[in-house]
Design a protein around this motif. Structure first.
Motif, PDB file in Angstrom:
ATOM      1  N   ALA A  69      -4.668  32.072  45.417  1.00  0.00           N
ATOM      2  CA  ALA A  69      -3.475  31.799  46.223  1.00  0.00           C
ATOM      3  C   ALA A  69      -2.403  31.047  45.445  1.00  0.00           C
ATOM      4  O   ALA A  69      -1.202  31.212  45.711  1.00  0.00           O
ATOM      5  N   LYS A  70      -2.814  30.227  44.473  1.00  0.00           N
ATOM      6  CA  LYS A  70      -1.858  29.385  43.741  1.00  0.00           C
ATOM      7  C   LYS A  70      -1.239  30.075  42.529  1.00  0.00           C
ATOM      8  O   LYS A  70      -0.374  29.510  41.861  1.00  0.00           O
ATOM      9  N   ARG A  71      -1.686  31.293  42.251  1.00  0.00           N
ATOM     10  CA  ARG A  71      -1.049  32.052  41.169  1.00  0.00           C
ATOM     11  C   ARG A  71       0.367  32.454  41.584  1.00  0.00           C
ATOM     12  O   ARG A  71       0.684  32.518  42.774  1.00  0.00           O
ATOM     13  N   PHE A  72       1.176  32.779  40.611  1.00  0.00           N
ATOM     14  CA  PHE A  72       2.521  33.267  40.911  1.00  0.00           C
ATOM     15  C   PHE A  72       2.564  34.779  40.707  1.00  0.00           C
ATOM     16  O   PHE A  72       1.851  35.323  39.853  1.00  0.00           O
ATOM     17  N   LYS A  99     -11.211  20.112  53.376  1.00  0.00           N
ATOM     18  CA  LYS A  99     -10.106  19.290  52.878  1.00  0.00           C
ATOM     19  C   LYS A  99      -9.209  20.102  51.944  1.00  0.00           C
ATOM     20  O   LYS A  99      -7.970  20.026  52.019  1.00  0.00           O
ATOM     21  N   LEU A 100      -9.830  20.898  51.062  1.00  0.00           N
ATOM     22  CA  LEU A 100      -9.052  21.722  50.137  1.00  0.00           C
ATOM     23  C   LEU A 100      -8.176  22.726  50.894  1.00  0.00           C
ATOM     24  O   LEU A 100      -7.004  22.923  50.562  1.00  0.00           O
ATOM     25  N   LEU A 101      -8.760  23.357  51.911  1.00  0.00           N
ATOM     26  CA  LEU A 101      -7.990  24.318  52.707  1.00  0.00           C
ATOM     27  C   LEU A 101      -6.854  23.628  53.453  1.00  0.00           C
ATOM     28  O   LEU A 101      -5.725  24.129  53.506  1.00  0.00           O
ATOM     29  N   LEU A 102      -7.161  22.482  54.036  1.00  0.00           N
ATOM     30  CA  LEU A 102      -6.159  21.740  54.806  1.00  0.00           C
ATOM     31  C   LEU A 102      -4.995  21.314  53.908  1.00  0.00           C
ATOM     32  O   LEU A 102      -3.820  21.408  54.303  1.00  0.00           O
ATOM     33  N   ASP A 103      -5.321  20.876  52.697  1.00  0.00           N
ATOM     34  CA  ASP A 103      -4.272  20.500  51.737  1.00  0.00           C
ATOM     35  C   ASP A 103      -3.389  21.701  51.408  1.00  0.00           C
ATOM     36  O   ASP A 103      -2.160  21.583  51.326  1.00  0.00           O
ATOM     37  N   ARG A 107       0.694  22.505  52.142  1.00  0.00           N
ATOM     38  CA  ARG A 107       1.656  22.782  51.062  1.00  0.00           C
ATOM     39  C   ARG A 107       1.349  24.147  50.441  1.00  0.00           C
ATOM     40  O   ARG A 107       0.925  24.235  49.277  1.00  0.00           O
ATOM     41  N   PRO A 108       1.538  25.220  51.181  1.00  0.00           N
ATOM     42  CA  PRO A 108       1.216  26.550  50.638  1.00  0.00           C
ATOM     43  C   PRO A 108       2.224  26.985  49.580  1.00  0.00           C
ATOM     44  O   PRO A 108       3.362  26.513  49.553  1.00  0.00           O
ATOM     45  N   VAL A 109       1.812  27.897  48.731  1.00  0.00           N
ATOM     46  CA  VAL A 109       2.718  28.481  47.740  1.00  0.00           C
ATOM     47  C   VAL A 109       3.612  29.486  48.467  1.00  0.00           C
ATOM     48  O   VAL A 109       3.104  30.452  49.053  1.00  0.00           O
ATOM     49  N   LEU A 136      -0.379  24.498  61.243  1.00  0.00           N
ATOM     50  CA  LEU A 136       0.036  24.653  59.849  1.00  0.00           C
ATOM     51  C   LEU A 136       0.086  26.105  59.376  1.00  0.00           C
ATOM     52  O   LEU A 136       0.632  26.380  58.303  1.00  0.00           O
ATOM     53  N   THR A 137      -0.495  27.024  60.143  1.00  0.00           N
ATOM     54  CA  THR A 137      -0.533  28.430  59.728  1.00  0.00           C
ATOM     55  C   THR A 137       0.016  29.317  60.844  1.00  0.00           C
ATOM     56  O   THR A 137       0.232  28.867  61.966  1.00  0.00           O
ATOM     57  N   ASN A 138       0.216  30.576  60.515  1.00  0.00           N
ATOM     58  CA  ASN A 138       0.527  31.574  61.544  1.00  0.00           C
ATOM     59  C   ASN A 138      -0.827  32.041  62.077  1.00  0.00           C
ATOM     60  O   ASN A 138      -1.445  32.957  61.542  1.00  0.00           O
ATOM     61  N   SER A 139      -1.293  31.359  63.106  1.00  0.00           N
ATOM     62  CA  SER A 139      -2.665  31.542  63.594  1.00  0.00           C
ATOM     63  C   SER A 139      -2.688  32.349  64.888  1.00  0.00           C
ATOM     64  O   SER A 139      -1.883  32.122  65.790  1.00  0.00           O
TER      65      SER A 139
END
Length: 340
Positions: A69-72, A99-103, A107-109, A136-139
């Motif tokens: 997910a953090k790649r460009f 915790k990693l998912l919540l973070d 702050r999504p890319v 925090l998401t489109n849920s």
């Protein structure tokens, strides 16, 4: 179609994207529908090679998913990361994984579209991730549809395929398959194979597809019982008695038990209109007519007696107090007593 699914698809068709989609719940049909649409339509074919990844939760801990997910994106405006079977992510229930998912949700890319397909259940709302994910998401959470919603779903689906289905066919299909939307759509697709565009799907087509006799089936038996047609009822019972392997009688008794139980509820709401019965009994509009007709034929004491008879027959079919009677004899005696 589910309202939230329709809204999501409209946004996607208008190219209004969110950085994170959380698709969850019991009804997997809409989760697949939306994730498949994103996979097929968000990127061009030339962009997909370097910018679209489809992975499975069972093989992908949270850190692996977030690395993707953090790649460009490469030579594209955005990239797509789809996690199928996200409910099986190994560390999803662990504190560090959450915790990693919540973070990341916080702050999504912006150039990544992350799609989490969390099937059969929802995130645990007692945990922080479950509490905050919706904000925090489109849920979207998809629940199994009610029986009353199935006819409209089938009619809308078959219309989207450029065809129509007879009302009786829709009623038979919904009763036979139940609220499994994946199977409903698969059965419709099979029936449309070989038909020209616009050619209607008939009740006969549906019966052939679900392996049901046109004259001797559980729906015709119910209609004969409602009409208190002794000859027709016994004729159908004879057919079932001779074909118990193809038509398990325990399932037939369960079907009739459900009918008379709902009829009892309808009798307790006497004076209700067909539309009101649809809401009270959670049945299809087609079925409401049958209940209205049955209320004219069966008194309240007889409905209660029939429920008792069906319970007794169910026990006999399971070997309790059946004596020397075989399954066919139990059924034939039952249907006669249900009428008289």
């Amino acid at each position: 179609m589910d309202a939230s699914a329709k809204k999501l698809l409209t946004e996607l068709k208008n190219k209004k994207y969110s950085p994170v989609y959380l698709l969850q719940g019991e009804e997997t049909y809409y989760i697949d529908l939306i994730s498949n649409y994103i996979e097929a339509n968000t990127l061009s074919e030339s962009e997909k090679g370097f910018n679209q990844v489809v992975i499975y939760g069972k093989e992908s801990p949270v850190n692996v998913i977030l690395n993707h997910a953090k790649r460009f994106p490469m030579m594209a405006e955005r990239q797509v990361v789809i996690v199928r079977e996200a409910q099986e992510i190994p560390d999803l229930a662990k504190e560090m994984g959450q915790k990693l998912l919540l973070d990341y949700f916080s702050r999504p890319v912006p150039s990544t579209i992350l799609v989490l397909c969390h099937k059969y259940k929802t995130l645990d709302k007692r945990k922080e991730l479950g509490k905050k994910a919706d904000q925090l998401t489109n849920s979207s959470t998809f629940k199994k549809p009610y029986e009353t919603q199935l006819p409209e779903f089938v009619a809308e689906y078959i219309k989207s395929k450029g065809s129509v289905m007879e009302d009786d066919g829709i009623a038979i299909l919904c009763e036979s398959v139940g609220n499994d939307l994946n199977r409903l759509t698969n059965e419709v697709d099979k029936m449309l194979t070989g038909k020209s565009e616009g050619q209607p799907v008939t009740a006969d087509d549906v019966m052939a597809q679900v392996g049901m006799s046109r004259e001797y089936n559980i729906f015709e038996l119910q209609k004969a019982l409602i009409a208190q047609d002794t000859f027709k009822t016994f004729q159908i019972a004879e057919y079932f008695a001779a074909n118990t392997r193809k038509n398990p009688l325990i399932m037939l008794v369960a079907f009739l038990f459900s009918f008379y139980s709902k009829l009892l509820l309808a009798a307790g709401n006497s004076g209700s209109s067909e539309k009101e019965l649809v809401s009270i009994l959670k049945i299809s509009p087609f079925a409401a007519r049958d209940y209205m007709n049955a209320l004219r034929k069966y008194s309240l004491p007889k409905i209660i007696e029939n429920i008792s008879l069906l319970k007794e027959a169910d026990l006999k079919l399971k070997g309790v107090n059946s004596g020397s009677e075989d399954e066919g004899q139990i059924l034939k005696e039952l249907v006669m007593r249900l009428i008289h």
